[in-house]
Motif scaffolding. Structure first.
Motif, PDB file in Angstrom:
ATOM      1  N   ALA A  60       0.883  -1.277   0.108  1.00 53.67           N
ATOM      2  CA  ALA A  60      -0.160  -0.049  -0.039  1.00 53.67           C
ATOM      3  C   ALA A  60       0.911   1.010  -0.057  1.00 53.67           C
ATOM      4  O   ALA A  60       0.449   2.154  -0.590  1.00 53.67           O
ATOM      5  N   ALA A  61       2.094   1.210   0.769  1.00 52.99           N
ATOM      6  CA  ALA A  61       2.834   2.547   0.883  1.00 52.99           C
ATOM      7  C   ALA A  61       3.479   2.726  -0.399  1.00 52.99           C
ATOM      8  O   ALA A  61       3.667   3.934  -1.030  1.00 52.99           O
ATOM      9  N   ASN A  62       4.050   1.530  -1.071  1.00 52.24           N
ATOM     10  CA  ASN A  62       4.620   1.715  -2.370  1.00 52.24           C
ATOM     11  C   ASN A  62       3.659   2.358  -3.437  1.00 52.24           C
ATOM     12  O   ASN A  62       3.992   3.073  -4.311  1.00 52.24           O
ATOM     13  N   GLN A  63       2.319   1.778  -3.315  1.00 51.69           N
ATOM     14  CA  GLN A  63       1.498   2.159  -4.294  1.00 51.69           C
ATOM     15  C   GLN A  63       1.087   3.521  -4.189  1.00 51.69           C
ATOM     16  O   GLN A  63       1.118   4.329  -4.890  1.00 51.69           O
ATOM     17  N   ARG A  64       0.941   4.010  -2.926  1.00 50.81           N
ATOM     18  CA  ARG A  64       0.586   5.294  -2.680  1.00 50.81           C
ATOM     19  C   ARG A  64       1.644   6.239  -3.247  1.00 50.81           C
ATOM     20  O   ARG A  64       1.466   7.212  -4.017  1.00 50.81           O
ATOM     21  N   ASP A  65       3.039   5.990  -2.888  1.00 52.25           N
ATOM     22  CA  ASP A  65       4.059   6.729  -3.518  1.00 52.25           C
ATOM     23  C   ASP A  65       4.226   6.729  -4.740  1.00 52.25           C
ATOM     24  O   ASP A  65       4.377   7.745  -5.638  1.00 52.25           O
ATOM     25  N   HIS A  66       4.075   5.551  -5.548  1.00 50.90           N
ATOM     26  CA  HIS A  66       4.184   5.373  -7.123  1.00 50.90           C
ATOM     27  C   HIS A  66       2.930   6.195  -7.627  1.00 50.90           C
ATOM     28  O   HIS A  66       3.256   7.170  -8.783  1.00 50.90           O
ATOM     29  N   ASP A  67       1.670   6.172  -7.095  1.00 47.04           N
ATOM     30  CA  ASP A  67       0.579   7.013  -7.594  1.00 47.04           C
ATOM     31  C   ASP A  67       0.889   8.547  -7.526  1.00 47.04           C
ATOM     32  O   ASP A  67       0.595   9.422  -8.469  1.00 47.04           O
ATOM     33  N   ALA A  68       1.507   9.037  -6.354  1.00 46.46           N
ATOM     34  CA  ALA A  68       1.892  10.493  -6.098  1.00 46.46           C
ATOM     35  C   ALA A  68       2.848  10.928  -7.268  1.00 46.46           C
ATOM     36  O   ALA A  68       2.931  11.949  -7.639  1.00 46.46           O
ATOM     37  N   ILE A  69       3.974  10.096  -7.183  1.00 43.28           N
ATOM     38  CA  ILE A  69       5.032  10.210  -8.231  1.00 43.28           C
ATOM     39  C   ILE A  69       4.280  10.592  -9.717  1.00 43.28           C
ATOM     40  O   ILE A  69       4.729  11.338 -10.290  1.00 43.28           O
ATOM     41  N   GLN A  70       3.605   9.587  -9.962  1.00 47.42           N
ATOM     42  CA  GLN A  70       2.962   9.592 -11.395  1.00 47.42           C
ATOM     43  C   GLN A  70       2.127  10.827 -11.681  1.00 47.42           C
ATOM     44  O   GLN A  70       2.103  11.556 -12.729  1.00 47.42           O
ATOM     45  N   LEU A  71       1.426  11.219 -10.668  1.00 49.91           N
ATOM     46  CA  LEU A  71       0.501  12.365 -10.484  1.00 49.91           C
ATOM     47  C   LEU A  71       1.374  13.575 -10.589  1.00 49.91           C
ATOM     48  O   LEU A  71       1.157  14.468 -11.460  1.00 49.91           O
ATOM     49  N   LEU A  72       2.317  13.756  -9.855  1.00 55.89           N
ATOM     50  CA  LEU A  72       3.191  15.125  -9.703  1.00 55.89           C
ATOM     51  C   LEU A  72       3.944  14.937 -11.255  1.00 55.89           C
ATOM     52  O   LEU A  72       4.064  16.207 -11.754  1.00 55.89           O
ATOM     53  N   LYS A  73       4.651  13.962 -11.548  1.00 57.13           N
ATOM     54  CA  LYS A  73       5.109  14.036 -12.949  1.00 57.13           C
ATOM     55  C   LYS A  73       4.218  14.548 -14.144  1.00 57.13           C
ATOM     56  O   LYS A  73       4.573  15.132 -15.245  1.00 57.13           O
ATOM     57  N   SER A  74       2.852  14.073 -14.000  1.00 56.24           N
ATOM     58  CA  SER A  74       2.040  14.395 -15.226  1.00 56.24           C
ATOM     59  C   SER A  74       1.731  15.965 -15.270  1.00 56.24           C
ATOM     60  O   SER A  74       1.410  16.569 -16.296  1.00 56.24           O
ATOM     61  N   GLY A  75       1.626  16.434 -13.986  1.00 53.48           N
ATOM     62  CA  GLY A  75       1.560  17.644 -14.046  1.00 53.48           C
ATOM     63  C   GLY A  75       2.521  18.633 -14.507  1.00 53.48           C
ATOM     64  O   GLY A  75       2.330  19.731 -14.880  1.00 53.48           O
ATOM     65  N   GLY A  76       3.768  18.159 -14.551  1.00 55.22           N
ATOM     66  CA  GLY A  76       4.890  18.878 -15.257  1.00 55.22           C
ATOM     67  C   GLY A  76       5.311  20.018 -14.502  1.00 55.22           C
ATOM     68  O   GLY A  76       6.117  21.013 -15.009  1.00 55.22           O
ATOM     69  N   GLU A  77       4.985  20.292 -13.380  1.00 51.72           N
ATOM     70  CA  GLU A  77       5.302  21.675 -12.595  1.00 51.72           C
ATOM     71  C   GLU A  77       6.637  21.446 -12.085  1.00 51.72           C
ATOM     72  O   GLU A  77       7.050  20.269 -11.259  1.00 51.72           O
ATOM     73  N   ALA A  80       7.294  20.573  -8.210  1.00 50.85           N
ATOM     74  CA  ALA A  80       7.088  18.957  -7.941  1.00 50.85           C
ATOM     75  C   ALA A  80       8.078  18.088  -7.658  1.00 50.85           C
ATOM     76  O   ALA A  80       8.058  17.187  -7.020  1.00 50.85           O
ATOM     77  N   TRP A  81       9.210  18.498  -8.211  1.00 48.38           N
ATOM     78  CA  TRP A  81      10.414  17.718  -7.931  1.00 48.38           C
ATOM     79  C   TRP A  81      11.023  17.381  -6.680  1.00 48.38           C
ATOM     80  O   TRP A  81      11.132  16.227  -6.304  1.00 48.38           O
ATOM     81  N   PRO A  82      10.841  18.391  -5.453  1.00 41.39           N
ATOM     82  CA  PRO A  82      11.330  17.831  -4.190  1.00 41.39           C
ATOM     83  C   PRO A  82      10.240  16.950  -3.642  1.00 41.39           C
ATOM     84  O   PRO A  82      10.763  15.736  -2.964  1.00 41.39           O
ATOM     85  N   LYS A  83       8.959  16.856  -3.956  1.00 44.20           N
ATOM     86  CA  LYS A  83       8.012  15.860  -3.571  1.00 44.20           C
ATOM     87  C   LYS A  83       8.108  14.578  -4.353  1.00 44.20           C
ATOM     88  O   LYS A  83       8.281  13.650  -3.515  1.00 44.20           O
ATOM     89  N   ILE A  84       8.562  14.598  -5.531  1.00 42.15           N
ATOM     90  CA  ILE A  84       9.116  13.439  -6.029  1.00 42.15           C
ATOM     91  C   ILE A  84      10.038  12.650  -5.557  1.00 42.15           C
ATOM     92  O   ILE A  84      10.248  11.636  -5.394  1.00 42.15           O
ATOM     93  N   PHE A  85      11.175  13.514  -5.306  1.00 44.99           N
ATOM     94  CA  PHE A  85      12.523  12.931  -4.608  1.00 44.99           C
ATOM     95  C   PHE A  85      12.065  12.230  -3.565  1.00 44.99           C
ATOM     96  O   PHE A  85      12.561  11.203  -3.049  1.00 44.99           O
ATOM     97  N   TYR A  86      11.208  13.110  -2.574  1.00 45.78           N
ATOM     98  CA  TYR A  86      11.138  12.483  -1.072  1.00 45.78           C
ATOM     99  C   TYR A  86      10.249  11.214  -1.263  1.00 45.78           C
ATOM    100  O   TYR A  86      10.338  10.369  -0.590  1.00 45.78           O
ATOM    101  N   ALA A  87       9.570  11.124  -2.133  1.00 40.62           N
ATOM    102  CA  ALA A  87       8.420   9.798  -2.472  1.00 40.62           C
ATOM    103  C   ALA A  87       9.433   8.584  -2.918  1.00 40.62           C
ATOM    104  O   ALA A  87       9.396   7.681  -2.366  1.00 40.62           O
TER     105      ALA A  87
END
Length: 183
Positions: A60-77, A80-87
């Motif tokens: 569940a934790a891996n899925q949550r982080d994976h989903d968050a990474i995909q969402l942040l990457k798709s936003g293209g902002e 978002a990179w610090p949040k992606i890094f922390y995930a």
């Protein structure tokens, strides 16, 4: 700043010490739950319910982080990179915890080691670039409030990359701008 962080970490450790892994999972505190469960299942005869809870929580934790990474990457902002890094950092740390378990337990929780190093390094580099550029932009504005914000941004950058080029000089500039001068 460091004292506040240490106090917060200690308080969290005290409060989390009193909670069961199941309660931590219910609260969405997967990292703390996994850390406790890894210790519990690493005993001679782990309980089946603990192994099952670790399995569910880990995935569940891996899925949550994976989903968050995909969402942040798709936003293209770029912010978002610090949040992606922390995930990615959470995923790597979690994987290291579970990787240390005996093979029998790893197979029981369906652990598969995933090489995240390329994505992790890429996210770290982009997070560093973003944080430095943001701090530089804030310092260049010559506003006292922006300089104070730049100090916080540079503190975060130092957590990710303590020796980032020119960050110490930029921090000095921000400190000078942020200082109230009284005669």
């Amino acid at each position: 700043m460091k004292n506040k962080v240490i106090i917060i970490i200690l308080l969290l450790a005290i409060f989390q010490g009193c909670q069961t892994p199941a309660k931590l999972v219910q609260q969405g505190q997967y990292e703390a739950a996994i850390a406790k469960l890894v210790v519990k299942v690493n005993k001679a005869k782990p309980k089946a319910k603990d192994v099952e809870l670790l399995k569910q929580t880990y995935h569940a934790a891996n899925q949550r982080d994976h989903d968050a990474i995909q969402l942040l990457k798709s936003g293209g902002e770029p912010d978002a990179w610090p949040k992606i890094f922390y995930a990615y950092q959470n995923m790597v740390n979690r994987q290291q915890l579970v990787k240390a378990l005996p093979e029998k337990l790893k197979s029981a929780i369906h652990f598969i080691s995933i090489d995240l190093s390329t994505d992790y390094v890429n996210a770290k580099a982009k997070a560093q670039e973003y944080l430095y550029a943001k701090a530089q932009q804030l310092v260049e504005s010559q506003r006292k409030d922006d300089a104070r914000e730049a100090i916080d941004v540079l503190d975060e950058l130092r957590l990710i990359a303590p020796n980032y080029p020119n960050s110490i000089e930029l921090q000095r500039q921000a400190l000078l701008q942020a200082t109230n001068r009284v005669l």
